[in-house]
Motif scaffolding. Sequence first.
Motif, mmCIF file in Angstrom:
data_model
loop_
_atom_site.group_PDB
_atom_site.id
_atom_site.type_symbol
_atom_site.label_atom_id
_atom_site.label_comp_id
_atom_site.label_asym_id
_atom_site.label_seq_id
_atom_site.Cartn_x
_atom_site.Cartn_y
_atom_site.Cartn_z
ATOM 1 N N PRO A 1 5.123 18.100 2.501
ATOM 2 C CA PRO A 1 4.955 19.208 3.449
ATOM 3 C C PRO A 1 3.480 19.450 3.770
ATOM 4 O O PRO A 1 2.591 19.152 2.972
ATOM 5 N N GLU A 2 3.224 20.023 4.934
ATOM 6 C CA GLU A 2 1.861 20.303 5.385
ATOM 7 C C GLU A 2 1.146 21.261 4.432
ATOM 8 O O GLU A 2 -0.064 21.180 4.246
ATOM 9 N N GLY A 3 1.885 22.165 3.791
ATOM 10 C CA GLY A 3 1.285 23.140 2.890
ATOM 11 C C GLY A 3 0.657 22.535 1.648
ATOM 12 O O GLY A 3 -0.120 23.181 0.959
ATOM 13 N N GLU A 4 0.966 21.294 1.330
ATOM 14 C CA GLU A 4 0.415 20.663 0.132
ATOM 15 C C GLU A 4 -0.760 19.733 0.428
ATOM 16 O O GLU A 4 -1.247 19.052 -0.458
ATOM 17 N N ARG A 5 -1.238 19.725 1.655
ATOM 18 C CA ARG A 5 -2.308 18.790 2.043
ATOM 19 C C ARG A 5 -3.564 18.977 1.200
ATOM 20 O O ARG A 5 -4.159 18.022 0.740
ATOM 21 N N TYR A 6 -3.998 20.204 0.990
ATOM 22 C CA TYR A 6 -5.256 20.451 0.283
ATOM 23 C C TYR A 6 -5.048 21.012 -1.120
ATOM 24 O O TYR A 6 -5.987 21.527 -1.720
ATOM 25 N N ARG A 7 -3.867 20.892 -1.645
ATOM 26 C CA ARG A 7 -3.607 21.372 -3.003
ATOM 27 C C ARG A 7 -4.012 20.336 -4.036
ATOM 28 O O ARG A 7 -4.082 19.144 -3.755
ATOM 29 N N ILE A 8 -4.229 20.810 -5.238
ATOM 30 C CA ILE A 8 -4.521 19.910 -6.344
ATOM 31 C C ILE A 8 -3.247 19.130 -6.642
ATOM 32 O O ILE A 8 -2.158 19.708 -6.689
ATOM 33 N N PRO A 9 -3.330 17.812 -6.866
ATOM 34 C CA PRO A 9 -2.124 17.039 -7.182
ATOM 35 C C PRO A 9 -1.421 17.599 -8.413
ATOM 36 O O PRO A 9 -2.059 18.143 -9.313
ATOM 37 N N GLU A 10 -0.108 17.462 -8.449
ATOM 38 C CA GLU A 10 0.695 18.079 -9.504
ATOM 39 C C GLU A 10 0.283 17.632 -10.895
ATOM 40 O O GLU A 10 0.311 18.424 -11.839
ATOM 41 N N LYS A 11 -0.118 16.385 -11.048
ATOM 42 C CA LYS A 11 -0.476 15.925 -12.391
ATOM 43 C C LYS A 11 -1.781 16.553 -12.895
ATOM 44 O O LYS A 11 -2.050 16.533 -14.080
ATOM 45 N N ALA B 1 0.854 -1.180 0.000
ATOM 46 C CA ALA B 1 0.000 0.000 0.000
ATOM 47 C C ALA B 1 0.893 1.233 0.000
ATOM 48 O O ALA B 1 1.723 1.407 0.886
ATOM 49 N N GLU B 2 0.750 2.071 -1.013
ATOM 50 C CA GLU B 2 1.524 3.312 -1.100
ATOM 51 C C GLU B 2 0.637 4.454 -0.627
ATOM 52 O O GLU B 2 -0.396 4.732 -1.221
ATOM 53 N N ILE B 3 1.062 5.123 0.456
ATOM 54 C CA ILE B 3 0.257 6.165 1.086
ATOM 55 C C ILE B 3 1.069 7.447 1.165
ATOM 56 O O ILE B 3 2.270 7.411 1.438
ATOM 57 N N ILE B 4 0.407 8.586 0.940
ATOM 58 C CA ILE B 4 1.055 9.889 1.094
ATOM 59 C C ILE B 4 0.585 10.478 2.413
ATOM 60 O O ILE B 4 -0.619 10.580 2.657
ATOM 61 N N VAL B 5 1.529 10.854 3.279
ATOM 62 C CA VAL B 5 1.205 11.496 4.549
ATOM 63 C C VAL B 5 1.746 12.916 4.518
ATOM 64 O O VAL B 5 2.740 13.200 3.859
ATOM 65 N N TYR B 6 1.074 13.824 5.215
ATOM 66 C CA TYR B 6 1.426 15.235 5.189
ATOM 67 C C TYR B 6 1.853 15.704 6.570
ATOM 68 O O TYR B 6 1.266 15.310 7.585
#
Length: 132
Positions: free
Chosen positions: A57-67, A32-37
């Motif tokens: 980083p915490e600042g990217e928690r609610y951002r649109i994913p880069e792709k 299972a690959e999980i992203i944690v902030y």
Amino acid sequence: MTKLVITLAAAATGLAVLPPAVEAQTQGSNVAEIIVYGNDPCPRSTEDQVVVCARRPEGERYRIPEKYRPSGSRQETEAWARKSRVLETVGSTGINSCSPVGPAGYTGCLTQVIREAHEQRQQSNDDNTPPQ
């Protein structure tokens, strides 16, 4: 099908251990690959499942994913609704049309100049505003 062929070939040659690439493929469904902030804890692995965490980083928690973030020039990312606004006045003649055709066609020229200046100012403000 290829796993079965490799397994049969390994059994036929007397190899008891599969090559590492085959083992990774057979166990791939248990990862299972999980992203944690920020400082969020990574879930623990169990006997049935391996957990791999990527920390952002915490600042990217609610951002649109880069792709999915918009990229490219302003012309490529401009909405079709805005592009089609130009087509609304194609072929218009007469009063308030800024056209040499028809009665009082010149009366819409000032309105058109004001609208274009407003759109240019809004566009320059959008270009100079950094993304958040």
